[in-house]
Design a protein around this motif. Structure first.
Motif, PDB file in Angstrom:
ATOM      1  N   GLU A  52       0.851  -1.183   0.000  1.00 46.61           N
ATOM      2  CA  GLU A  52       0.000   0.000   0.000  1.00 46.61           C
ATOM      3  C   GLU A  52       0.888   1.235   0.000  1.00 46.61           C
ATOM      4  O   GLU A  52       1.704   1.421   0.906  1.00 46.61           O
ATOM      5  CB  GLU A  52      -0.905   0.031   1.235  1.00 46.61           C
ATOM      6  CG  GLU A  52      -1.774   1.269   1.290  1.00 46.61           C
ATOM      7  CD  GLU A  52      -2.535   1.416   2.587  1.00 46.61           C
ATOM      8  OE1 GLU A  52      -3.431   2.278   2.640  1.00 46.61           O
ATOM      9  OE2 GLU A  52      -2.244   0.696   3.554  1.00 46.61           O
ATOM     10  N   VAL A  54       1.430   5.093   0.592  1.00 48.88           N
ATOM     11  CA  VAL A  54       0.801   6.082   1.466  1.00 48.88           C
ATOM     12  C   VAL A  54       1.501   7.423   1.239  1.00 48.88           C
ATOM     13  O   VAL A  54       2.375   7.814   2.009  1.00 48.88           O
ATOM     14  CB  VAL A  54       0.881   5.659   2.951  1.00 48.88           C
ATOM     15  CG1 VAL A  54       0.095   6.634   3.828  1.00 48.88           C
ATOM     16  CG2 VAL A  54       0.383   4.237   3.144  1.00 48.88           C
ATOM     17  N   GLY A  56       1.717  11.543   1.078  1.00 46.16           N
ATOM     18  CA  GLY A  56       1.115  12.624   1.857  1.00 46.16           C
ATOM     19  C   GLY A  56       2.139  13.701   2.139  1.00 46.16           C
ATOM     20  O   GLY A  56       3.229  13.701   1.571  1.00 46.16           O
ATOM     21  N   SER A  67      -7.944  15.176   4.182  1.00 51.42           N
ATOM     22  CA  SER A  67      -7.150  14.278   3.359  1.00 51.42           C
ATOM     23  C   SER A  67      -7.123  14.827   1.946  1.00 51.42           C
ATOM     24  O   SER A  67      -7.783  15.816   1.629  1.00 51.42           O
ATOM     25  CB  SER A  67      -7.737  12.865   3.366  1.00 51.42           C
ATOM     26  OG  SER A  67      -8.984  12.847   2.708  1.00 51.42           O
ATOM     27  N   ARG A 112      -2.486  12.282   4.619  1.00 50.22           N
ATOM     28  CA  ARG A 112      -2.260  11.330   3.537  1.00 50.22           C
ATOM     29  C   ARG A 112      -3.196  11.535   2.364  1.00 50.22           C
ATOM     30  O   ARG A 112      -4.244  12.142   2.485  1.00 50.22           O
ATOM     31  CB  ARG A 112      -2.374   9.904   4.057  1.00 50.22           C
ATOM     32  CG  ARG A 112      -3.747   9.537   4.550  1.00 50.22           C
ATOM     33  CD  ARG A 112      -3.791   8.167   5.150  1.00 50.22           C
ATOM     34  NE  ARG A 112      -3.637   7.176   4.098  1.00 50.22           N
ATOM     35  CZ  ARG A 112      -3.692   5.877   4.277  1.00 50.22           C
ATOM     36  NH1 ARG A 112      -3.896   5.397   5.480  1.00 50.22           N
ATOM     37  NH2 ARG A 112      -3.552   5.063   3.283  1.00 50.22           N
ATOM     38  N   ARG A 114      -5.464   9.582  -0.483  1.00 46.81           N
ATOM     39  CA  ARG A 114      -6.204   8.325  -0.520  1.00 46.81           C
ATOM     40  C   ARG A 114      -6.690   8.028  -1.932  1.00 46.81           C
ATOM     41  O   ARG A 114      -7.066   8.920  -2.663  1.00 46.81           O
ATOM     42  CB  ARG A 114      -7.384   8.386   0.431  1.00 46.81           C
ATOM     43  CG  ARG A 114      -6.985   8.634   1.858  1.00 46.81           C
ATOM     44  CD  ARG A 114      -8.192   8.725   2.769  1.00 46.81           C
ATOM     45  NE  ARG A 114      -7.800   9.058   4.111  1.00 46.81           N
ATOM     46  CZ  ARG A 114      -7.398   8.183   5.020  1.00 46.81           C
ATOM     47  NH1 ARG A 114      -7.319   6.915   4.728  1.00 46.81           N
ATOM     48  NH2 ARG A 114      -7.072   8.584   6.232  1.00 46.81           N
ATOM     49  N   LYS A 139       5.308   7.076   1.824  1.00 47.95           N
ATOM     50  CA  LYS A 139       5.468   6.014   2.818  1.00 47.95           C
ATOM     51  C   LYS A 139       4.762   4.796   2.252  1.00 47.95           C
ATOM     52  O   LYS A 139       4.006   4.897   1.286  1.00 47.95           O
ATOM     53  CB  LYS A 139       4.852   6.427   4.152  1.00 47.95           C
ATOM     54  CG  LYS A 139       5.504   7.672   4.740  1.00 47.95           C
ATOM     55  CD  LYS A 139       4.887   8.051   6.048  1.00 47.95           C
ATOM     56  CE  LYS A 139       5.555   9.325   6.565  1.00 47.95           C
ATOM     57  NZ  LYS A 139       5.286   9.549   7.964  1.00 47.95           N
ATOM     58  N   TYR A 140       4.996   3.655   2.852  1.00 51.41           N
ATOM     59  CA  TYR A 140       4.312   2.446   2.388  1.00 51.41           C
ATOM     60  C   TYR A 140       4.180   1.458   3.526  1.00 51.41           C
ATOM     61  O   TYR A 140       4.859   1.566   4.542  1.00 51.41           O
ATOM     62  CB  TYR A 140       5.050   1.808   1.206  1.00 51.41           C
ATOM     63  CG  TYR A 140       6.349   1.133   1.569  1.00 51.41           C
ATOM     64  CD1 TYR A 140       6.402  -0.240   1.781  1.00 51.41           C
ATOM     65  CD2 TYR A 140       7.527   1.852   1.705  1.00 51.41           C
ATOM     66  CE1 TYR A 140       7.587  -0.865   2.115  1.00 51.41           C
ATOM     67  CE2 TYR A 140       8.715   1.243   2.036  1.00 51.41           C
ATOM     68  CZ  TYR A 140       8.738  -0.122   2.239  1.00 51.41           C
ATOM     69  OH  TYR A 140       9.919  -0.738   2.576  1.00 51.41           O
ATOM     70  N   ARG A 141       3.272   0.506   3.330  1.00 50.85           N
ATOM     71  CA  ARG A 141       3.185  -0.610   4.258  1.00 50.85           C
ATOM     72  C   ARG A 141       2.837  -1.858   3.467  1.00 50.85           C
ATOM     73  O   ARG A 141       2.236  -1.786   2.396  1.00 50.85           O
ATOM     74  CB  ARG A 141       2.200  -0.347   5.383  1.00 50.85           C
ATOM     75  CG  ARG A 141       0.791  -0.115   4.995  1.00 50.85           C
ATOM     76  CD  ARG A 141      -0.053   0.141   6.235  1.00 50.85           C
ATOM     77  NE  ARG A 141      -1.292   0.787   5.875  1.00 50.85           N
ATOM     78  CZ  ARG A 141      -2.125   1.301   6.747  1.00 50.85           C
ATOM     79  NH1 ARG A 141      -1.853   1.243   8.029  1.00 50.85           N
ATOM     80  NH2 ARG A 141      -3.234   1.867   6.357  1.00 50.85           N
TER      81      ARG A 141
END
Length: 155
Positions: A52, A54, A56, A67, A112, A114, A139-141
């Motif tokens: 994912e 992210v 922002g 957002s 962030r 979306r 960023k990521y996860r």
């Protein structure tokens, strides 16, 4: 045995090592956007994983939620077939308009962007290359699916 060693040595010479050289195929910038690179670790069963994104930016915000929306476009490096992604410029999303409590102080927070398209397949063999607008942090996860399946029931 000697032939096997020669073949293995030849194979290792033909395989390009992962690192800065694997970015040579990708443009340094796209449409004036900055290149961000994510290197994922090798995992067993990559089909159980998703990444994912992210994006922002840090902003001074009050008590209201806010957002941005951004879409990601999938592109291919001509002649190489490698995939890279270009993030659109952010568009302000919905925000709450509630009155903050008396004495509330604004805080710096990561706001962030979306969009449903920010979930990407996991691939540790190539770097994940994303071009983002100036001033945007990426960023990521990593998401992992459970090994076990649950059964739906008919009622």
């Amino acid at each position: 045995m000697a032939l096997r060693c020669v073949l293995l040595a030849t194979l290792f010479c033909l395989v390009a090592p992962a690192g800065a050289g694997d970015l040579d195929a990708f443009p340094a910038t796209v449409e004036g956007k900055q290149r961000q690179v994510i290197r994922l670790p090798q995992v067993a069963n990559e089909n159980r994983f998703m990444v994912e994104l992210v994006p922002g930016r840090m902003e001074l915000v009050d008590c209201n939620r806010r957002s941005y929306h951004a879409q990601i476009e999938r592109k291919t490096v001509e002649g190489w077939g490698y995939t890279y992604y270009v993030l659109s410029d952010p568009v302000a999303g919905a925000t709450t308009l509630k009155a903050c409590p008396p004495g509330y102080k604004k805080k710096r927070r990561f706001v962030r962007m979306r969009d449903e398209s920010l979930m990407l397949p996991y691939n540790a063999d190539l770097p994940l290359v994303v071009y983002v607008p100036a001033g945007i942090e990426l960023k990521y996860r990593v998401w992992r699916a459970d090994k076990n399946f649950s059964e739906a029931r008919t009622r």
